[in-house]
Motif scaffolding. Structure first.
Motif, PDB file in Angstrom:
ATOM      1  N   CYS A 237      29.599 -14.256  -6.691  1.00 37.19           N
ATOM      2  CA  CYS A 237      29.712 -13.519  -5.341  1.00 37.19           C
ATOM      3  C   CYS A 237      28.704 -12.390  -5.470  1.00 37.19           C
ATOM      4  O   CYS A 237      27.730 -12.112  -4.604  1.00 37.19           O
ATOM      5  CB  CYS A 237      30.902 -13.112  -4.898  1.00 37.19           C
ATOM      6  SG  CYS A 237      32.212 -14.208  -5.263  1.00 37.19           S
ATOM      7  N   CYS A 240      24.705 -12.221  -4.450  1.00 40.78           N
ATOM      8  CA  CYS A 240      24.406 -11.747  -2.943  1.00 40.78           C
ATOM      9  C   CYS A 240      24.906 -10.470  -2.693  1.00 40.78           C
ATOM     10  O   CYS A 240      24.265  -9.580  -1.955  1.00 40.78           O
ATOM     11  CB  CYS A 240      24.423 -12.820  -1.861  1.00 40.78           C
ATOM     12  SG  CYS A 240      23.411 -14.453  -2.133  1.00 40.78           S
ATOM     13  N   HIS A 241      26.133 -10.412  -2.722  1.00 38.69           N
ATOM     14  CA  HIS A 241      26.841  -9.129  -2.467  1.00 38.69           C
ATOM     15  C   HIS A 241      26.930  -8.324  -3.446  1.00 38.69           C
ATOM     16  O   HIS A 241      28.012  -7.914  -4.254  1.00 38.69           O
ATOM     17  CB  HIS A 241      28.411  -9.544  -1.884  1.00 38.69           C
ATOM     18  CG  HIS A 241      28.458 -10.620  -0.884  1.00 38.69           C
ATOM     19  ND1 HIS A 241      28.374 -10.286   0.501  1.00 38.69           N
ATOM     20  CD2 HIS A 241      28.764 -11.905  -0.955  1.00 38.69           C
ATOM     21  CE1 HIS A 241      28.519 -11.081   1.150  1.00 38.69           C
ATOM     22  NE2 HIS A 241      28.838 -12.185   0.500  1.00 38.69           N
ATOM     23  N   LEU A 256      26.919 -22.738   7.133  1.00 40.07           N
ATOM     24  CA  LEU A 256      27.679 -22.855   8.640  1.00 40.07           C
ATOM     25  C   LEU A 256      26.925 -23.708   9.559  1.00 40.07           C
ATOM     26  O   LEU A 256      25.599 -23.785   9.319  1.00 40.07           O
ATOM     27  CB  LEU A 256      27.971 -21.572   8.956  1.00 40.07           C
ATOM     28  CG  LEU A 256      28.680 -20.498   8.065  1.00 40.07           C
ATOM     29  CD1 LEU A 256      28.709 -19.140   8.864  1.00 40.07           C
ATOM     30  CD2 LEU A 256      29.927 -20.870   7.762  1.00 40.07           C
ATOM     31  N   PRO A 315      26.310  -9.791   4.777  1.00 39.56           N
ATOM     32  CA  PRO A 315      26.972  -8.610   5.173  1.00 39.56           C
ATOM     33  C   PRO A 315      27.638  -7.866   4.282  1.00 39.56           C
ATOM     34  O   PRO A 315      27.876  -8.358   3.106  1.00 39.56           O
ATOM     35  CB  PRO A 315      28.128  -9.338   6.233  1.00 39.56           C
ATOM     36  CG  PRO A 315      28.369 -10.849   5.629  1.00 39.56           C
ATOM     37  CD  PRO A 315      27.299 -11.186   4.956  1.00 39.56           C
ATOM     38  N   TYR A 326      35.668 -13.539  10.451  1.00 41.87           N
ATOM     39  CA  TYR A 326      34.471 -13.479   9.663  1.00 41.87           C
ATOM     40  C   TYR A 326      33.239 -14.605  10.030  1.00 41.87           C
ATOM     41  O   TYR A 326      33.424 -15.505  10.712  1.00 41.87           O
ATOM     42  CB  TYR A 326      34.755 -13.810   8.507  1.00 41.87           C
ATOM     43  CG  TYR A 326      36.011 -12.827   7.859  1.00 41.87           C
ATOM     44  CD1 TYR A 326      35.530 -11.479   7.651  1.00 41.87           C
ATOM     45  CD2 TYR A 326      37.241 -13.104   7.753  1.00 41.87           C
ATOM     46  CE1 TYR A 326      36.658 -10.474   7.312  1.00 41.87           C
ATOM     47  CE2 TYR A 326      38.174 -12.133   7.462  1.00 41.87           C
ATOM     48  CZ  TYR A 326      37.805 -10.910   7.212  1.00 41.87           C
ATOM     49  OH  TYR A 326      38.807  -9.865   7.004  1.00 41.87           O
ATOM     50  N   MET A 327      32.256 -13.967   9.390  1.00 36.72           N
ATOM     51  CA  MET A 327      30.911 -14.810   9.770  1.00 36.72           C
ATOM     52  C   MET A 327      30.318 -14.750  10.968  1.00 36.72           C
ATOM     53  O   MET A 327      31.018 -14.072  12.050  1.00 36.72           O
ATOM     54  CB  MET A 327      31.246 -16.400   9.611  1.00 36.72           C
ATOM     55  CG  MET A 327      31.541 -16.760   8.271  1.00 36.72           C
ATOM     56  SD  MET A 327      30.487 -15.970   6.758  1.00 36.72           S
ATOM     57  CE  MET A 327      31.833 -16.166   5.359  1.00 36.72           C
ATOM     58  N   HIS A 328      28.997 -14.820  11.077  1.00 41.14           N
ATOM     59  CA  HIS A 328      28.249 -14.757  12.184  1.00 41.14           C
ATOM     60  C   HIS A 328      29.123 -15.330  13.567  1.00 41.14           C
ATOM     61  O   HIS A 328      28.755 -14.691  14.836  1.00 41.14           O
ATOM     62  CB  HIS A 328      26.614 -15.057  12.132  1.00 41.14           C
ATOM     63  CG  HIS A 328      26.470 -16.487  12.515  1.00 41.14           C
ATOM     64  ND1 HIS A 328      26.600 -17.323  11.209  1.00 41.14           N
ATOM     65  CD2 HIS A 328      26.372 -17.285  13.364  1.00 41.14           C
ATOM     66  CE1 HIS A 328      26.377 -18.390  11.631  1.00 41.14           C
ATOM     67  NE2 HIS A 328      26.177 -18.683  12.891  1.00 41.14           N
ATOM     68  N   TYR A 342      33.868 -21.005   0.168  1.00 46.24           N
ATOM     69  CA  TYR A 342      32.926 -20.942  -0.910  1.00 46.24           C
ATOM     70  C   TYR A 342      33.345 -21.999  -1.993  1.00 46.24           C
ATOM     71  O   TYR A 342      32.642 -22.354  -2.794  1.00 46.24           O
ATOM     72  CB  TYR A 342      32.830 -19.570  -1.333  1.00 46.24           C
ATOM     73  CG  TYR A 342      32.053 -18.601  -0.700  1.00 46.24           C
ATOM     74  CD1 TYR A 342      30.647 -18.860  -0.730  1.00 46.24           C
ATOM     75  CD2 TYR A 342      32.654 -17.569  -0.131  1.00 46.24           C
ATOM     76  CE1 TYR A 342      29.760 -17.995  -0.180  1.00 46.24           C
ATOM     77  CE2 TYR A 342      31.851 -16.820   0.794  1.00 46.24           C
ATOM     78  CZ  TYR A 342      30.380 -16.953   0.683  1.00 46.24           C
ATOM     79  OH  TYR A 342      29.671 -16.252   1.391  1.00 46.24           O
TER      80      TYR A 342
HETATM   81  C1  HEC Z   1      23.852 -16.821  -1.519  1.00 52.08           C
HETATM   82  C2  HEC Z   1      24.333 -15.729  -1.200  1.00 52.08           C
HETATM   83  C3  HEC Z   1      25.887 -15.496  -1.212  1.00 52.08           C
HETATM   84  C4  HEC Z   1      26.722 -15.637  -2.041  1.00 52.08           C
HETATM   85  C5  HEC Z   1      26.356 -16.150  -3.391  1.00 52.08           C
HETATM   86  C6  HEC Z   1      28.091 -15.357  -1.575  1.00 52.08           C
HETATM   87  N1  HEC Z   1      27.659 -14.907  -0.341  1.00 52.08           N
HETATM   88 FE1  HEC Z   1      29.162 -14.341   0.945  1.00 52.08          FE
HETATM   89  N2  HEC Z   1      27.907 -14.206   2.385  1.00 52.08           N
HETATM   90  C7  HEC Z   1      26.639 -14.599   2.463  1.00 52.08           C
HETATM   91  C8  HEC Z   1      25.995 -14.762   4.136  1.00 52.08           C
HETATM   92  C9  HEC Z   1      24.721 -15.064   4.195  1.00 52.08           C
HETATM   93  C10 HEC Z   1      27.151 -14.275   4.616  1.00 52.08           C
HETATM   94  C11 HEC Z   1      27.058 -14.600   6.217  1.00 52.08           C
HETATM   95  C12 HEC Z   1      26.886 -15.983   6.700  1.00 52.08           C
HETATM   96  C13 HEC Z   1      26.896 -16.163   8.082  1.00 52.08           C
HETATM   97  O1  HEC Z   1      27.621 -15.420   8.873  1.00 52.08           O
HETATM   98  O2  HEC Z   1      26.447 -17.242   8.508  1.00 52.08           O
HETATM   99  C14 HEC Z   1      28.114 -14.115   4.036  1.00 52.08           C
HETATM  100  C15 HEC Z   1      29.487 -13.776   4.365  1.00 52.08           C
HETATM  101  C16 HEC Z   1      30.779 -13.627   3.558  1.00 52.08           C
HETATM  102  C17 HEC Z   1      31.905 -12.938   4.187  1.00 52.08           C
HETATM  103  C18 HEC Z   1      32.234 -12.478   5.427  1.00 52.08           C
HETATM  104  C19 HEC Z   1      32.074 -11.290   6.044  1.00 52.08           C
HETATM  105  C20 HEC Z   1      32.204 -10.727   7.142  1.00 52.08           C
HETATM  106  O3  HEC Z   1      31.976  -9.713   7.543  1.00 52.08           O
HETATM  107  O4  HEC Z   1      32.161 -11.847   8.218  1.00 52.08           O
HETATM  108  C21 HEC Z   1      32.583 -12.773   3.060  1.00 52.08           C
HETATM  109  C22 HEC Z   1      34.017 -12.259   2.992  1.00 52.08           C
HETATM  110  C23 HEC Z   1      32.081 -13.241   1.880  1.00 52.08           C
HETATM  111  N3  HEC Z   1      30.789 -13.523   2.202  1.00 52.08           N
HETATM  112  C24 HEC Z   1      32.423 -13.254   0.447  1.00 52.08           C
HETATM  113  C25 HEC Z   1      31.773 -13.797  -0.658  1.00 52.08           C
HETATM  114  C26 HEC Z   1      32.448 -14.253  -1.632  1.00 52.08           C
HETATM  115  C27 HEC Z   1      33.817 -13.823  -1.999  1.00 52.08           C
HETATM  116  C28 HEC Z   1      31.599 -14.824  -2.385  1.00 52.08           C
HETATM  117  C29 HEC Z   1      31.902 -15.533  -3.771  1.00 52.08           C
HETATM  118  C30 HEC Z   1      32.712 -16.607  -3.935  1.00 52.08           C
HETATM  119  C31 HEC Z   1      30.344 -14.944  -1.842  1.00 52.08           C
HETATM  120  N4  HEC Z   1      30.563 -14.292  -0.790  1.00 52.08           N
HETATM  121  C32 HEC Z   1      29.132 -15.441  -2.064  1.00 52.08           C
HETATM  122  C33 HEC Z   1      25.987 -14.758   1.415  1.00 52.08           C
HETATM  123  C34 HEC Z   1      26.449 -15.022  -0.046  1.00 52.08           C
END
Ligand code: HEC
Ligand code: HEC
Length: 378
Positions: A237, A240-241, A256, A315, A326-328, A342
């Motif tokens: 995770c 990116c985060h 999505l 985010p 959650y999500m856009h 995920y």
């Molecule tokens: C490739 C980059 C990437 C990775 C790796 C990634 N994320 Fe994300 N994450 C994103 C993106 C981009 C979004 C928003 C997507 C959208 O809304 O279309 C997102 C959205 C989220 C959100 C929603 C937040 C909100 O405010 O709506 C959560 C919670 C989250 N991720 C947790 C995780 C977790 C836990 C992992 C590991 C299992 C993870 N992410 C791995 C890119 C990533």
């Protein structure tokens, strides 16, 4: 001397070098530890943005707070910023898709900690907090308003008139509609600049791990510790985060659907880039207060890219427990839904290049719960 010790390096509790006793920090690998350490300290340094000369001005901040809650900003008189960014609800609305004057097609993000961002909106269609604050005012579905409507507020309401004339040393009648709109947006941004979340359970845990204080460390729920290991380690995770805000400030696709609630394709970052570059209110435009453009290189060098199609902003995850859905597109109702997504991700749905970071994680039930427990501590 601060000693960081990792189990995988073969140290164990009480192991001594040069006569110093070393306490086991946690069983993080070196790479997991460095991601964890990078996720702080909180808050990061808070800088004023030179494109908005009002930031940090207490009078403007106070006015901005009133404006934020003021429904007369909208043409109908029924919608304020707080309608969709409710201070009682961590500055979100709790809906999948926000509703203003009519239905919008996106989920309302919190405005807490937005001041640390580089791009604003899910598609990054604004490059400053103040220009982002103008968007909903003008948006037909959000407030459907304009400078003339805002003028009414400053001309007809004694308190708003007084604040306006005190701050700008001139009457609202002497400023044109566009100037009124820009000033209002900058005041709103100055208020939002002050919205920064408190230190979280995670921040206290991170400090305890880094400083080897086992008692404080033990206060962190065991399940969340297992989640932290996954988040910073094998679940990837943190690729990116990452950092104190849990975002790389970039855009990505996580598979999505591209069709929105109106049956139209949401091009995401692709349309966001077009919007920033064509906006008269971007950092390079005439309404920026930073003539040097020194902090605007990111806009200056922004170019359209085909692989930005269908990408959305990574985010921040600070306070994420408070911001469901959650999500856009607000398509996931709980953090559990997000983690399951995920875990079972369909790679065919990811259109953009370079998303090799994402693979179905095939998590067990207890790993899913651990990741959720960890997210809840942020
Ligand atoms: C490739 C980059 C990437 C990775 C790796 C990634 N994320 Fe994300 N994450 C994103 C993106 C981009 C979004 C928003 C997507 C959208 O809304 O279309 C997102 C959205 C989220 C959100 C929603 C937040 C909100 O405010 O709506 C959560 C919670 C989250 N991720 C947790 C995780 C977790 C836990 C992992 C590991 C299992 C993870 N992410 C791995 C890119 C990533
Ligand atoms: C109808 C609901 C609605 C209203 C009213 C509204 N917003 Fe929003 N806000 C949203 C949505 C939805 C988004 C996401 C926009 C997008 O990605 O297209 C957003 C995004 C934002 C962002 C960017 C956050 C981020 O993380 O990038 C800021 C800042 C913001 N709004 C401030 C305001 C201010 C200031 C007002 C009042 C002038 C306002 N909003 C009024 C729904 C609303």
């Amino acid at each position: 001397m601060k000693c960081r010790v990792f189990k995988n390096l073969g140290f164990s509790l009480g192991f001594a070098i040069f006569g110093m006793s070393i306490i086991l920090a946690d069983d993080y690998t070196e790479s997991e530890f460095s991601f964890l350490e990078g996720a702080g300290p909180w808050p990061p340094q808070i800088a004023l943005d030179p494109v908005n000369r009002f930031m940090g001005n207490p009078k403007v901040i106070e006015l901005g707070e009133y404006l934020f809650r003021e429904k007369r900003l909208s043409r109908s008189g029924a919608v304020s910023c707080a309608t969709c960014h409710d201070p009682e609800n961590f500055y979100t609305d709790g809906l999948s898709l926000s509703v203003g004057v009519s239905d919008t097609r996106r989920n309302s993000p919190t405005v807490v900690n937005t001041t640390f961002q580089r791009w604003f909106g899910w598609d990054g269609s604004s490059d400053s907090l103040w220009s982002q604050s103008m968007r909903p005012i003008l948006s037909e579905v959000e407030m459907n308003s304009d400078g003339a409507v805002l003028r009414g507020l400053y001309e007809d309401d004694d308190d708003f008139r007084l604040a306006f004339t005190e701050i700008l040393s001139k009457a609202p009648e002497t400023v044109d509609d566009e100037g009124i709109m820009v000033f209002t947006s900058k005041a709103l941004a100055s208020y939002q600049h002050t919205l920064i979340s408190e230190r979280s359970a995670f921040d206290r845990y991170r400090f305890a791990v880094i400083n080897n204080t086992p008692i404080d460390r033990a206060e962190f729920p065991l399940e969340a510790t297992a989640g932290a290991k996954l988040f910073f380690g094998s679940a990837k995770c943190a690729l990116c985060h990452l950092g104190a805000l849990f975002t790389n400030n970039e855009f990505a696709s996580i598979g999505l659907p591209h069709i929105d609630n109106h049956g139209k394709v949401d091009k995401g970052r692709f349309s966001g880039i077009t919007a920033v570059l064509s906006s008269p209110y971007n950092r390079l435009g005439a309404f920026s207060d930073d003539d040097s453009n020194q902090q605007s290189a990111r806009t200056q060098y922004l170019r359209q890219r085909h692989d930005s199609f269908g990408e959305f902003k990574v985010p921040s995850l600070r306070g994420v427990v408070n911001t469901a859905p959650y999500m856009h597109d607000g398509s996931m109702l709980s953090l559990r839904d997000v983690v399951v997504h995920y875990s079972t991700i369909n790679l065919d749905r990811i259109h953009s290049n370079g998303e090799s970071l994402l693979k179905p994680l095939n998590l067990t039930e207890s790993q899913i719960s651990s990741l959720v427990a960890f997210l809840e501590t942020l």
